[in-house]
Design a protein around this motif. Sequence first.
Motif, PDB file in Angstrom:
ATOM      1  N   GLY A  34       0.807  -1.211   0.000  1.00  0.00           N
ATOM      2  CA  GLY A  34       0.000   0.000   0.000  1.00  0.00           C
ATOM      3  C   GLY A  34       0.839   1.260   0.000  1.00  0.00           C
ATOM      4  O   GLY A  34       2.026   1.236   0.344  1.00  0.00           O
ATOM      5  N   PHE A  36       0.547   5.255   1.464  1.00  0.00           N
ATOM      6  CA  PHE A  36      -0.114   6.218   2.336  1.00  0.00           C
ATOM      7  C   PHE A  36       0.593   7.558   2.158  1.00  0.00           C
ATOM      8  O   PHE A  36       1.704   7.617   1.633  1.00  0.00           O
ATOM      9  N   GLU A  45      -2.916   9.291   5.620  1.00  0.00           N
ATOM     10  CA  GLU A  45      -4.104   8.734   4.989  1.00  0.00           C
ATOM     11  C   GLU A  45      -3.737   7.708   3.921  1.00  0.00           C
ATOM     12  O   GLU A  45      -2.672   7.772   3.297  1.00  0.00           O
ATOM     13  N   PHE A  46      -4.656   6.801   3.731  1.00  0.00           N
ATOM     14  CA  PHE A  46      -4.515   5.768   2.704  1.00  0.00           C
ATOM     15  C   PHE A  46      -4.615   6.391   1.320  1.00  0.00           C
ATOM     16  O   PHE A  46      -5.433   7.286   1.092  1.00  0.00           O
ATOM     17  N   TYR A  57      -7.119  -0.962  -5.094  1.00  0.00           N
ATOM     18  CA  TYR A  57      -8.139  -0.128  -4.463  1.00  0.00           C
ATOM     19  C   TYR A  57      -7.534   1.242  -4.226  1.00  0.00           C
ATOM     20  O   TYR A  57      -6.354   1.345  -3.864  1.00  0.00           O
ATOM     21  N   TYR A  58      -8.341   2.312  -4.437  1.00  0.00           N
ATOM     22  CA  TYR A  58      -7.821   3.673  -4.366  1.00  0.00           C
ATOM     23  C   TYR A  58      -8.674   4.566  -3.473  1.00  0.00           C
ATOM     24  O   TYR A  58      -9.892   4.391  -3.349  1.00  0.00           O
ATOM     25  N   LEU A  59      -8.018   5.576  -2.933  1.00  0.00           N
ATOM     26  CA  LEU A  59      -8.704   6.704  -2.318  1.00  0.00           C
ATOM     27  C   LEU A  59      -9.495   7.401  -3.416  1.00  0.00           C
ATOM     28  O   LEU A  59      -8.996   7.569  -4.540  1.00  0.00           O
ATOM     29  N   TYR A 103      -6.292  -3.474   2.610  1.00  0.00           N
ATOM     30  CA  TYR A 103      -6.528  -2.690   3.808  1.00  0.00           C
ATOM     31  C   TYR A 103      -6.320  -1.202   3.577  1.00  0.00           C
ATOM     32  O   TYR A 103      -5.381  -0.794   2.896  1.00  0.00           O
ATOM     33  N   THR A 104      -7.162  -0.394   4.193  1.00  0.00           N
ATOM     34  CA  THR A 104      -7.008   1.055   4.131  1.00  0.00           C
ATOM     35  C   THR A 104      -6.552   1.637   5.465  1.00  0.00           C
ATOM     36  O   THR A 104      -6.245   2.820   5.537  1.00  0.00           O
ATOM     37  N   LYS A 105      -6.514   0.821   6.498  1.00  0.00           N
ATOM     38  CA  LYS A 105      -6.110   1.278   7.824  1.00  0.00           C
ATOM     39  C   LYS A 105      -4.648   0.949   8.066  1.00  0.00           C
ATOM     40  O   LYS A 105      -4.187  -0.145   7.778  1.00  0.00           O
TER      41      LYS A 105
END
Length: 122
Positions: A34, A36, A45-46, A57-59, A103-105
Amino acid sequence: VQLQASGGGLVQAGGSLRLSCAASGRTFSGYVMGWFRQAPGKEREFVAAIRSNGITYYLDSVKGRFTISRDNAKNTMYLQMNSLKPEDTAVYYCAASSGGYLYTKQYYYNYWGQGTQVTVSS
């Protein structure tokens, strides 16, 4: 696994940069990777994540402008950033997770690189 991010710099709004994250130590292909970012005075932030099979997967704010990719043979992940905006200015960090989801966290990521500065001027 050790991660080394690179490729940051100063660019004008509308320009492009490509970040790289080189991994060493353990089997790179087994990790979800990922990106950030952390702007001054803001929380980290992700931005984007990618599984070993290439699913991403994207912001929302970077969809259509940023592309995350990985080369498992080279143990390297990339973030191609196009149409950059001043609000994209931040330190960008790469991270690796031994879990299996996008994961985004932050707390799901076990390993972190040192960060690379991206500055977009208006």
